[in-house]
Design a protein around this motif. Structure first.
Motif, PDB file in Angstrom:
ATOM      1  N   LYS A  86      79.194 108.732 -31.604  1.00 21.88           N
ATOM      2  CA  LYS A  86      79.757 107.481 -32.110  1.00 21.88           C
ATOM      3  C   LYS A  86      79.834 106.416 -31.027  1.00 21.88           C
ATOM      4  O   LYS A  86      79.572 105.233 -31.279  1.00 21.88           O
ATOM      5  N   TYR A  87      80.178 106.836 -29.793  1.00 17.86           N
ATOM      6  CA  TYR A  87      80.368 105.867 -28.716  1.00 17.86           C
ATOM      7  C   TYR A  87      79.267 105.954 -27.662  1.00 17.86           C
ATOM      8  O   TYR A  87      79.465 105.531 -26.526  1.00 17.86           O
ATOM      9  N   ALA A  88      78.107 106.509 -28.024  1.00 17.73           N
ATOM     10  CA  ALA A  88      77.012 106.661 -27.063  1.00 17.73           C
ATOM     11  C   ALA A  88      76.530 105.313 -26.540  1.00 17.73           C
ATOM     12  O   ALA A  88      76.104 105.202 -25.391  1.00 17.73           O
ATOM     13  N   GLU A  89      76.594 104.301 -27.371  1.00 17.39           N
ATOM     14  CA  GLU A  89      76.100 102.974 -26.983  1.00 17.39           C
ATOM     15  C   GLU A  89      77.107 102.191 -26.137  1.00 17.39           C
ATOM     16  O   GLU A  89      76.784 101.130 -25.615  1.00 17.39           O
ATOM     17  N   GLU A  90      78.314 102.715 -26.006  1.00 21.83           N
ATOM     18  CA  GLU A  90      79.370 101.962 -25.319  1.00 21.83           C
ATOM     19  C   GLU A  90      78.970 101.610 -23.891  1.00 21.83           C
ATOM     20  O   GLU A  90      79.149 100.469 -23.448  1.00 21.83           O
ATOM     21  N   TYR A  91      78.408 102.577 -23.156  1.00 24.07           N
ATOM     22  CA  TYR A  91      78.082 102.345 -21.755  1.00 24.07           C
ATOM     23  C   TYR A  91      76.996 101.289 -21.594  1.00 24.07           C
ATOM     24  O   TYR A  91      77.109 100.391 -20.758  1.00 24.07           O
ATOM     25  N   ILE A  92      75.939 101.409 -22.419  1.00 23.25           N
ATOM     26  CA  ILE A  92      74.850 100.436 -22.294  1.00 23.25           C
ATOM     27  C   ILE A  92      75.319  99.029 -22.692  1.00 23.25           C
ATOM     28  O   ILE A  92      74.934  98.036 -22.086  1.00 23.25           O
ATOM     29  N   LEU A  93      76.171  98.960 -23.702  1.00 29.23           N
ATOM     30  CA  LEU A  93      76.696  97.647 -24.101  1.00 29.23           C
ATOM     31  C   LEU A  93      77.551  97.043 -22.994  1.00 29.23           C
ATOM     32  O   LEU A  93      77.489  95.835 -22.730  1.00 29.23           O
ATOM     33  N   LYS A  94      78.323  97.882 -22.338  1.00 25.98           N
ATOM     34  CA  LYS A  94      79.141  97.406 -21.221  1.00 25.98           C
ATOM     35  C   LYS A  94      78.263  96.862 -20.101  1.00 25.98           C
ATOM     36  O   LYS A  94      78.586  95.853 -19.466  1.00 25.98           O
ATOM     37  N   GLU A  95      77.120  97.549 -19.863  1.00 28.87           N
ATOM     38  CA  GLU A  95      76.195  97.097 -18.827  1.00 28.87           C
ATOM     39  C   GLU A  95      75.509  95.777 -19.196  1.00 28.87           C
ATOM     40  O   GLU A  95      75.092  95.022 -18.320  1.00 28.87           O
ATOM     41  N   LEU A  96      75.384  95.516 -20.495  1.00 32.44           N
ATOM     42  CA  LEU A  96      74.714  94.286 -20.939  1.00 32.44           C
ATOM     43  C   LEU A  96      75.649  93.073 -20.983  1.00 32.44           C
ATOM     44  O   LEU A  96      75.187  91.941 -21.124  1.00 32.44           O
ATOM     45  N   LEU A  97      76.942  93.319 -20.883  1.00 27.56           N
ATOM     46  CA  LEU A  97      77.895  92.198 -20.952  1.00 27.56           C
ATOM     47  C   LEU A  97      77.654  91.133 -19.876  1.00 27.56           C
ATOM     48  O   LEU A  97      77.733  89.929 -20.184  1.00 27.56           O
ATOM     49  N   PRO A  98      77.344  91.501 -18.620  1.00 30.22           N
ATOM     50  CA  PRO A  98      77.045  90.440 -17.637  1.00 30.22           C
ATOM     51  C   PRO A  98      75.848  89.585 -18.028  1.00 30.22           C
ATOM     52  O   PRO A  98      75.816  88.375 -17.752  1.00 30.22           O
ATOM     53  N   THR A  99      74.850  90.181 -18.685  1.00 34.62           N
ATOM     54  CA  THR A  99      73.691  89.412 -19.146  1.00 34.62           C
ATOM     55  C   THR A  99      74.109  88.394 -20.195  1.00 34.62           C
ATOM     56  O   THR A  99      73.652  87.233 -20.172  1.00 34.62           O
ATOM     57  N   ILE A 100      74.971  88.818 -21.107  1.00 29.07           N
ATOM     58  CA  ILE A 100      75.484  87.895 -22.126  1.00 29.07           C
ATOM     59  C   ILE A 100      76.260  86.751 -21.460  1.00 29.07           C
ATOM     60  O   ILE A 100      76.124  85.577 -21.838  1.00 29.07           O
ATOM     61  N   ASP A 101      77.055  87.102 -20.435  1.00 32.54           N
ATOM     62  CA  ASP A 101      77.807  86.073 -19.696  1.00 32.54           C
ATOM     63  C   ASP A 101      76.861  85.071 -19.043  1.00 32.54           C
ATOM     64  O   ASP A 101      77.100  83.852 -19.085  1.00 32.54           O
TER      65      ASP A 101
END
Length: 199
Positions: A86-101
């Motif tokens: 369920k939360y497998a994508e959590e880490y990759i999404l967290k890593e992508l947050l700086p890109t969104i910023d």
């Protein structure tokens, strides 16, 4: 005289009867003692059986406890696996947050200036950062332009004649393809050269 003799004769008979009764009691008592010995023997024969039954009960209890522990462990593992999926994508999404910023900052900067070069530079840096992040998770861009066409990794949208590019070599990429580890995630959409042939 005759009556006396009768009494004497009767008396010994009564004594004998008493002795007979006493001796029968002794026989009875001896008989009871034998049956008690038999009962003691039965008790000795039953005690290993009772011990085996007790051991069987203990083993049954242990088995039930182990089965319950196994079932609890299985349920816990299922819950942990479901949570991991369920939360497998959590880490990759967290890593992508700086890109969104960075994209957000680039858009804000573009609204404040008319210089396209500064905006382009910011977007390029953001794009490179995103690709680097995705590559850490096993994403690899597929090389297209200038490579020999491979139907395993490329999808040909069209073929064009070219005197400069040999036949079956990719002239242009329309959409970038990617591998995820050793699996094709998306094929590169390309235009392929058909050499200097003209139809």
């Amino acid at each position: 005289m005759s009556s006396k003799k009768k009494v004497e004769e009767v008396a010994p008979k009564e004594v004998m009867d008493d002795e007979a009764i006493d001796s029968s009691d002794e026989v009875k008592q001896e008989g009871d003692g034998f049956s008690e010995a038999e009962q003691a023997g039965d008790d000795e024969r039953l005690s290993p059986l009772e011990a085996a039954q007790e051991q069987a009960r203990e083993n049954h209890d242990k088995m039930l406890r182990m089965a319950a522990e196994f079932e609890n462990s299985k349920k816990r593992l299922i819950r942990e696996r479901e949570a991991a999926v369920k939360y497998a994508e959590e880490y990759i999404l967290k890593e992508l947050l700086p890109t969104i910023d960075n994209l957000q900052r680039a858009m804000e900067q573009g609204q404040k200036t008319n210089e396209a070069s500064a905006l382009l530079e910011g977007v390029e840096m953001t794009f490179k950062g995103m690709i680097a992040t995705l590559e850490r998770f096993g994403l690899k861009p597929i090389v297209g332009k200038g490579e020999l066409f491979d139907p395993n990794f490329h999808e040909a949208l069209a073929m064009e004649a070219s005197s400069e590019v040999p036949e079956n070599v990719i002239l242009q990429e329309y959409e970038k393809g990617y591998m995820f580890k050793d699996r094709l995630l998306r094929a590169t959409k390309v235009v392929v050269s058909k050499g200097d042939k003209t139809d």
